[in-house]
Design a protein around this motif. Structure first.
Motif, mmCIF file in Angstrom:
data_model
loop_
_atom_site.group_PDB
_atom_site.id
_atom_site.type_symbol
_atom_site.label_atom_id
_atom_site.label_comp_id
_atom_site.label_asym_id
_atom_site.label_seq_id
_atom_site.Cartn_x
_atom_site.Cartn_y
_atom_site.Cartn_z
ATOM 1 N N LYS A 1 19.627 40.018 54.449
ATOM 2 C CA LYS A 1 18.199 40.137 54.148
ATOM 3 C C LYS A 1 17.348 39.259 55.059
ATOM 4 C CE LYS A 1 18.992 41.212 49.274
ATOM 5 N NZ LYS A 1 18.778 40.772 47.860
ATOM 6 N N GLY A 2 18.010 38.489 55.929
ATOM 7 C CA GLY A 2 17.291 37.643 56.861
ATOM 8 C C GLY A 2 16.723 36.410 56.259
ATOM 9 N N ILE A 3 17.197 36.057 55.077
ATOM 10 C CA ILE A 3 16.681 34.856 54.412
ATOM 11 C C ILE A 3 17.205 33.593 55.099
ATOM 12 C CG2 ILE A 3 16.652 33.601 52.222
ATOM 13 C CD1 ILE A 3 16.824 36.305 50.812
ATOM 14 N N ILE A 4 18.462 33.627 55.518
ATOM 15 C CA ILE A 4 19.050 32.477 56.228
ATOM 16 C C ILE A 4 19.646 32.984 57.532
ATOM 17 C CG2 ILE A 4 19.525 31.157 54.128
ATOM 18 C CD1 ILE A 4 22.449 32.060 54.398
ATOM 19 N N SER A 5 19.911 32.058 58.434
ATOM 20 C CA SER A 5 20.493 32.457 59.722
ATOM 21 C C SER A 5 21.987 32.726 59.576
ATOM 22 C CB SER A 5 20.260 31.353 60.761
ATOM 23 O OG SER A 5 21.054 30.219 60.467
ATOM 24 N N SER A 6 22.533 33.468 60.526
ATOM 25 C CA SER A 6 23.969 33.804 60.506
ATOM 26 C C SER A 6 24.846 32.595 60.801
ATOM 27 C CB SER A 6 24.254 34.913 61.523
ATOM 28 O OG SER A 6 23.902 34.481 62.828
ATOM 29 N N VAL A 7 24.228 31.547 61.342
ATOM 30 C CA VAL A 7 25.012 30.345 61.667
ATOM 31 C C VAL A 7 25.609 29.749 60.402
ATOM 32 C CG1 VAL A 7 24.899 27.999 62.581
ATOM 33 C CG2 VAL A 7 23.648 29.842 63.715
ATOM 34 N N GLN A 8 24.863 29.720 59.335
ATOM 35 C CA GLN A 8 25.367 29.169 58.078
ATOM 36 C C GLN A 8 26.560 29.988 57.559
ATOM 37 O OE1 GLN A 8 21.150 28.912 56.348
ATOM 38 N NE2 GLN A 8 22.227 27.293 55.221
ATOM 39 N N LYS B 1 32.465 30.787 56.859
ATOM 40 C CA LYS B 1 33.702 31.523 57.166
ATOM 41 C C LYS B 1 34.744 30.606 57.821
ATOM 42 C CE LYS B 1 31.765 36.190 57.678
ATOM 43 N NZ LYS B 1 31.494 37.306 58.608
ATOM 44 N N ALA B 2 34.282 29.701 58.671
ATOM 45 C CA ALA B 2 35.204 28.752 59.312
ATOM 46 C C ALA B 2 35.833 27.837 58.274
ATOM 47 C CB ALA B 2 34.461 27.940 60.366
ATOM 48 N N ASN B 3 35.019 27.402 57.309
ATOM 49 C CA ASN B 3 35.561 26.550 56.236
ATOM 50 C C ASN B 3 36.604 27.301 55.416
ATOM 51 O OD1 ASN B 3 33.930 24.401 56.968
ATOM 52 N ND2 ASN B 3 32.259 24.987 55.569
ATOM 53 N N LEU B 4 36.358 28.604 55.184
ATOM 54 C CA LEU B 4 37.337 29.421 54.451
ATOM 55 C C LEU B 4 38.639 29.546 55.241
ATOM 56 C CD1 LEU B 4 38.200 31.309 52.175
ATOM 57 C CD2 LEU B 4 37.017 33.184 53.393
ATOM 58 N N ALA B 5 38.526 29.800 56.536
ATOM 59 C CA ALA B 5 39.730 29.926 57.369
ATOM 60 C C ALA B 5 40.524 28.635 57.378
ATOM 61 C CB ALA B 5 39.336 30.324 58.789
ATOM 62 N N ASN C 1 39.261 29.213 47.094
ATOM 63 C CA ASN C 1 38.373 29.947 46.189
ATOM 64 C C ASN C 1 36.925 29.486 46.347
ATOM 65 O OD1 ASN C 1 40.501 31.427 45.151
ATOM 66 N ND2 ASN C 1 40.907 29.959 43.483
ATOM 67 N N VAL C 2 36.744 28.173 46.450
ATOM 68 C CA VAL C 2 35.387 27.631 46.633
ATOM 69 C C VAL C 2 34.781 28.144 47.934
ATOM 70 C CG1 VAL C 2 34.040 25.522 47.023
ATOM 71 C CG2 VAL C 2 35.801 25.587 45.236
ATOM 72 N N ALA C 3 35.593 28.094 49.011
ATOM 73 C CA ALA C 3 35.087 28.547 50.314
ATOM 74 C C ALA C 3 34.781 30.036 50.300
ATOM 75 C CB ALA C 3 36.112 28.225 51.402
ATOM 76 N N LYS C 4 35.578 30.815 49.601
ATOM 77 C CA LYS C 4 35.366 32.262 49.540
ATOM 78 C C LYS C 4 34.081 32.580 48.757
ATOM 79 C CE LYS C 4 37.900 36.543 48.675
ATOM 80 N NZ LYS C 4 36.731 37.255 48.118
ATOM 81 N N VAL C 5 33.839 31.836 47.666
ATOM 82 C CA VAL C 5 32.612 32.024 46.897
ATOM 83 C C VAL C 5 31.392 31.741 47.774
ATOM 84 C CG1 VAL C 5 31.212 31.070 45.000
ATOM 85 C CG2 VAL C 5 33.639 31.592 44.648
ATOM 86 N N GLU C 6 31.479 30.695 48.589
ATOM 87 C CA GLU C 6 30.370 30.336 49.473
ATOM 88 C C GLU C 6 30.092 31.438 50.483
ATOM 89 O OE1 GLU C 6 27.320 27.855 50.964
ATOM 90 O OE2 GLU C 6 28.447 27.863 49.096
ATOM 91 N N VAL C 7 31.167 32.008 51.043
ATOM 92 C CA VAL C 7 30.995 33.098 52.002
ATOM 93 C C VAL C 7 30.359 34.314 51.329
ATOM 94 C CG1 VAL C 7 32.216 34.791 53.446
ATOM 95 C CG2 VAL C 7 32.847 32.365 53.532
#
Length: 375
Positions: free
Chosen positions: A125-132, A137-141, A110-116
């Motif tokens: 919106k381009g505020i942060i990079s897609s790497v984050q 997503k990797a942490n959620l998986a 649940n925590v990982a899903k909230v982060e995603v």
């Protein structure tokens, strides 16, 4: 002097009388026929002898039931000897700690899903990079995989039967701590609709099997081999016949034997794992010369018979025996069909002795042991 002369005359008379009686006895003895002995004409028959080998019985399927996770046995849901179905629950292990781990793992998901979910609009919106976002997503998986593993272990805590069959000895009871690393299984479930009987032949018997069974190779010889019987531990004959299925075909250097496996139907579940007994293997002698052992005697290590000559005298003859089957000899050489032999009383005979032959049917000589053979 007169007394001496009278005594001499009396002695002479007595000698004449005795001589006369002796001549009559010799004449009567000369007129008596030779002793009577039963004789039979040798013929060929197809007979079956049997050899016995110790055997061990196993179900055709013996599946060890083991714990896949560590835990204490909470419930034993079956009993020894019980018939079970594939997938039926046999044991339940304590899962309290696993359930707690599962709860924690689900919270991490649940925590990982909230982060995603939080990072997706920021990336758009381009505020942060897609790497984050990819890292989230990797942490959620990873959290989902961890939870799946714990859930699987909870499932493994319910131990089910892998096959249809019968439960064997239960080695652990409620409260026992078990794990996947235990050498001893929780129990064994055996399918005993059919059973295997394992036995071994020594090298000589194996060669006889190869030489006397029809077929161009081991597989064909096994397919052509007749059915075998099973003698149970209490000495009774098992009602079902068995069929030899396989052989290693190789001599064990340690034991000097070749292993065979026969299969028997077991409709009444009379047989089960661990039974012992004897396999009775038939050897068929087709169109063989067979004589009763009673018609033979031994001399200097040779087996002898008395043949009847045309002038009703007997002569001894050496025979070579191929097999000793109960009360019969299967003759390899020394006799041929049509020969007549004395069948009883051979201990009273000597070479070139005249006899009065009493011919009897050869089958009647074998009749007392007829039930031991298959024609």
């Amino acid at each position: 002097m007169e007394k001496i002369r009278l005594y001499s005359i009396a002695t002479l008379c007595l000698a004449i009388v005795l001589s006369s009686c002796g001549n009559k006895q010799e004449q009567q003895a000369a007129k008596m026929p030779p002793a009577t002995f039963p004789v039979a004409q040798v013929s060929h028959k197809t007979v079956t002898g049997f050899q016995e080998y110790p055997t061990n019985i196993e179900g055709i399927v013996n599946s060890d039931v083991r714990a896949k996770v560590s835990g204490y046995i909470q419930k034993v849901l079956v009993d020894e000897g019980q018939k079970v179905r594939k997938g039926q629950v046999l044991f339940k292990l304590e899962t309290q700690s696993l359930s707690q781990d599962a709860g924690a793992a689900k919270a991490r998901i649940n925590v990982a899903k909230v982060e995603v979910d939080k990072l997706i609009p920021l990336v758009e919106k381009g505020i942060i990079s897609s790497v984050q976002l990819e890292t989230a997503k990797a942490n959620l998986a990873q959290a989902q995989a961890n939870y799946s593993s714990i859930a699987a272990n909870i499932g493994y805590a319910t131990v089910k039967s892998p096959v249809d069959g019968y439960v064997g000895a239960i080695k652990f009871r409620e409260g026992s701590l078990v794990s996947a690393n235990d050498e001893t299984p929780l129990t064994t479930v055996s399918d005993i609709k059919q059973v295997y009987a394992f036995f071994s032949l020594n090298e000589a018997d194996y060669l006889n099997f190869l030489q006397n069974t029809k077929g161009n190779n081991l597989e064909e010889k096994i397919a052509n081999f007749p059915e075998v019987s099973l003698i149970l531990a209490n000495g009774t004959m098992y009602s079902e016949k068995g069929k030899i299925e396989t052989s290693t075909g190789q001599i064990n250097q340690n034991t000097g034997t070749v292993s065979f496996r026969a299969v028997f139907n077991n409709p009444n579940q009379l047989l089960t794992n661990g039974n012992s007994g004897k396999i009775q293997v038939p050897t068929i002698y087709e169109n063989a010369t067979v004589i009763p052992q009673e018609a033979t005697y031994e001399q200097q290590g040779n087996i002898m018979v008395f043949k009847l000559s045309k002038n009703n005298t007997v002569s001894s003859s050496i025979i070579k025996v191929k097999a000793n089957v109960n009360n019969l000899y299967v003759v390899e050489s020394g006799l041929k069909e049509g020969d007549k032999i004395v069948v009883t009383g051979v201990g009273k005979l000597r070479n070139d002795m005249p006899i009065t032959p009493q011919e009897v049917a050869f089958d009647s000589v074998l009749k007392p042991i007829e039930k031991l053979f298959k024609n």
